[in-house]
Structure formats: C-alpha cells, structure tokens
Design a protein around this motif. Sequence first.
Motif, PDB file in Angstrom:
ATOM      1  N   HIS A  67      37.592  10.774 -24.089  1.00 34.69           N
ATOM      2  CA  HIS A  67      36.773  10.618 -22.881  1.00 34.69           C
ATOM      3  C   HIS A  67      36.563  12.008 -22.307  1.00 34.69           C
ATOM      4  O   HIS A  67      37.494  12.795 -22.233  1.00 34.69           O
ATOM      5  CB  HIS A  67      37.487   9.717 -21.872  1.00 34.69           C
ATOM      6  N   GLU A 144      28.414   6.097 -21.641  1.00 33.96           N
ATOM      7  CA  GLU A 144      29.103   4.940 -21.058  1.00 33.96           C
ATOM      8  C   GLU A 144      28.255   4.257 -19.983  1.00 33.96           C
ATOM      9  O   GLU A 144      27.651   4.913 -19.134  1.00 33.96           O
ATOM     10  CB  GLU A 144      30.448   5.378 -20.447  1.00 33.96           C
ATOM     11  N   CYS A 176      29.084   3.274 -25.055  1.00 34.53           N
ATOM     12  CA  CYS A 176      30.365   2.657 -24.700  1.00 34.53           C
ATOM     13  C   CYS A 176      30.102   1.645 -23.596  1.00 34.53           C
ATOM     14  O   CYS A 176      29.565   1.996 -22.542  1.00 34.53           O
ATOM     15  CB  CYS A 176      31.341   3.723 -24.213  1.00 34.53           C
ATOM     16  N   ASP A 178      31.642  -0.688 -20.846  1.00 37.65           N
ATOM     17  CA  ASP A 178      32.849  -0.902 -20.045  1.00 37.65           C
ATOM     18  C   ASP A 178      32.689  -2.219 -19.292  1.00 37.65           C
ATOM     19  O   ASP A 178      31.755  -2.375 -18.487  1.00 37.65           O
ATOM     20  CB  ASP A 178      33.025   0.284 -19.079  1.00 37.65           C
ATOM     21  N   HIS A 181      32.616  -1.883 -15.508  1.00 42.24           N
ATOM     22  CA  HIS A 181      31.407  -1.211 -15.011  1.00 42.24           C
ATOM     23  C   HIS A 181      30.183  -2.116 -15.079  1.00 42.24           C
ATOM     24  O   HIS A 181      29.412  -2.168 -14.119  1.00 42.24           O
ATOM     25  CB  HIS A 181      31.139   0.064 -15.814  1.00 42.24           C
ATOM     26  N   HIS A 215      35.234  -0.677 -23.503  1.00 46.61           N
ATOM     27  CA  HIS A 215      36.342  -0.442 -22.572  1.00 46.61           C
ATOM     28  C   HIS A 215      36.697  -1.767 -21.932  1.00 46.61           C
ATOM     29  O   HIS A 215      35.844  -2.427 -21.330  1.00 46.61           O
ATOM     30  CB  HIS A 215      35.943   0.564 -21.489  1.00 46.61           C
ATOM     31  N   ASN A 217      38.440  -3.506 -19.142  1.00 47.44           N
ATOM     32  CA  ASN A 217      39.021  -3.386 -17.803  1.00 47.44           C
ATOM     33  C   ASN A 217      38.558  -4.559 -16.965  1.00 47.44           C
ATOM     34  O   ASN A 217      37.374  -4.893 -16.980  1.00 47.44           O
ATOM     35  CB  ASN A 217      38.526  -2.099 -17.122  1.00 47.44           C
ATOM     36  N   HIS A 230      39.209  -0.435 -11.537  1.00 48.69           N
ATOM     37  CA  HIS A 230      39.752  -1.229 -12.644  1.00 48.69           C
ATOM     38  C   HIS A 230      40.939  -2.080 -12.185  1.00 48.69           C
ATOM     39  O   HIS A 230      41.727  -1.652 -11.346  1.00 48.69           O
ATOM     40  CB  HIS A 230      40.199  -0.309 -13.782  1.00 48.69           C
ATOM     41  N   GLU A 260      41.675   0.778 -20.063  1.00 50.47           N
ATOM     42  CA  GLU A 260      41.754   1.913 -19.120  1.00 50.47           C
ATOM     43  C   GLU A 260      42.309   1.403 -17.797  1.00 50.47           C
ATOM     44  O   GLU A 260      41.876   1.804 -16.725  1.00 50.47           O
ATOM     45  CB  GLU A 260      40.369   2.510 -18.876  1.00 50.47           C
TER      46      GLU A 260
END
Length: 283
Positions: A67, A144, A176, A178, A181, A215, A217, A230, A260
């Motif tokens: 990252h 991301e 990526c 997430d 997110h 990712h 989370n 997160h 994460e």
Amino acid sequence: MLELGSHISVAGGVDKAIDRAEPLEITSIQIFTKNANQWAAKPLDPAVVDRFQEKVAASPIKTVVAHDSYLINIASPDEAAWEKSLNALKIELDRCDILGVHHLVSHPGAHSGSGVEAGIDRVAAAVNRIHAEMPDGKATLAIETTAGQGTTLGRSFEEIAEMIDKIEDKARVTVCLDTCHIFAAGYDLRTPEEYARTIKHFDDVIGLAFLSVIHLNDSLKPFASHRDRHAHIGQGELGLESFRHVMNDPLLDGLPGILETEKGDDITLDAMNLATLRSLVAV
Ligand SMILES: [Zn+2]
Ligand SMILES: [Zn+2]
C-alpha cells in the motif's frame, strides 16, 4: 474462494512481516515498503530483500501487495505537490519491483477544488509519465476505490473507469476494491440482490478483469456516509451477510482478500477476523 490475507507490520524489516504472517496461515499479504506517513525512504537493504524473498517463497503466500504512502496525491492541481507525489510513487513502484511485490494499492488522490475532471486528468497524466519513465516496471498500480470523503477521487466506479481509460498502458493498471470504502460511497453489499448488482455494476463499468485486490473491512459508518472508518468483520454496518456474499462469490475466486482492520499489539484481532471470514465459506 479468496486468498485471505492481512496488512502486516514490517517493523524491524520487511522480511519480519512474513514471520508475523505465518501463524495466521494466510495466502496473501499487504505491507508498506516504507513509512507511510513520511516522504523519505531509506534504500532497501539487499540482505533484507533476499531474506524477504526467501521467506515468501517458503510460505503459502501467493500474492504480495503493498500500500502506498498516504501523503501521495497525484490528482493535485499544485504543480510542486504533483511532481513530489509522482516521484514518490515511482520510488514505491521501484521498491515493489525490487521486493517482487505484485500490486501497489494506491489512493487516486484529491482534486482539492480543481474539479473531478481536472483531477482525473492529473492522475492519468502522472501514471502515463511514470509508465514512460519506468518502461520495465512489473508491479501494477492498483487504484483503490474510496469512500469519497472531501474532494477525494475514486468514489464511483465511473471515476476509476475514466482514469483507466486515459492511462495508455492498461496492462500495468488494476483496481483494488475496498468493501468499507464502496459501502460508504453508496454501493450496497448487504442482500444477495444488492451484492450482485454492485459486482455487476463494477464489471459493466470497469471490468472484473481489472480487479486485482479486495480489501476486507467492515464499516463503522453508515451506508453512503462517505466516511472511511474500518470495523472488525461482522461488527460494523456491512455485517456478516455482506462478507458471506463476498466469500462465496465465484467471480472473485483466487483474488487476494486482505484485512485492514484494527490490529492491536499481536495477531489476536487478525486471527479473530480471519476465523470469522473462514466460517462464512459455504461447504
Ligand atoms: Zn487504502
Ligand atoms: Zn483499503
């Protein structure tokens, strides 16, 4: 099935991350190749690089992800800040290649008031220049998805698709995703229907072929809140069902799925989150 992993500390040297990962029995890993809160980076010690590569080779880890620094902003309208960010990103990509890291996860940055279109153009211009100046680079830049806080880019799949569209060497750019997110950005994963719609939308707009890293989370903040906080798996607004959908989606087979979540002082919290994720896999 995802190749489960976690973001692991490199305190004491990058190779130490592989030692820390061992008891977690993970098959992917994410690291920082340098201090994420500083611009400066000491050159990598060749002996440490050798140890890192030997340990990875002897481990069950299939994909190594890094990252990038939180300071980098290749969307910046400020010439000096953009130039500094671009050079820092080059150094990070170079460190990835030295270590054998496959993907460098990178936030697309913030347009800081210059507008979304101007910001996307800056991102693409930076990546195109990096690619031209590093013709033999191996690690992909994994853009991301973001929660879209403030003027940060990457809040929609359309924004990321536009960046990729403007990047000439598409073989060196990936994405990526997430879970925290995208949920905070307004993409739901909580019911089977909403989950399927979100993944289909990603495929329609960006293309699943570009997806290189997930990712994992949970989100402390509510749906579409544009806040990035997160939470442990199953303990946030996404909840266990969202992760059941992710863990059992054949479209994501083989991708690294990296935690994460909050770490604490030892591996206890990672072990707890990994156990939760593994318990969701339908047999
Ligand atoms: Zn990130
Ligand atoms: Zn992330």
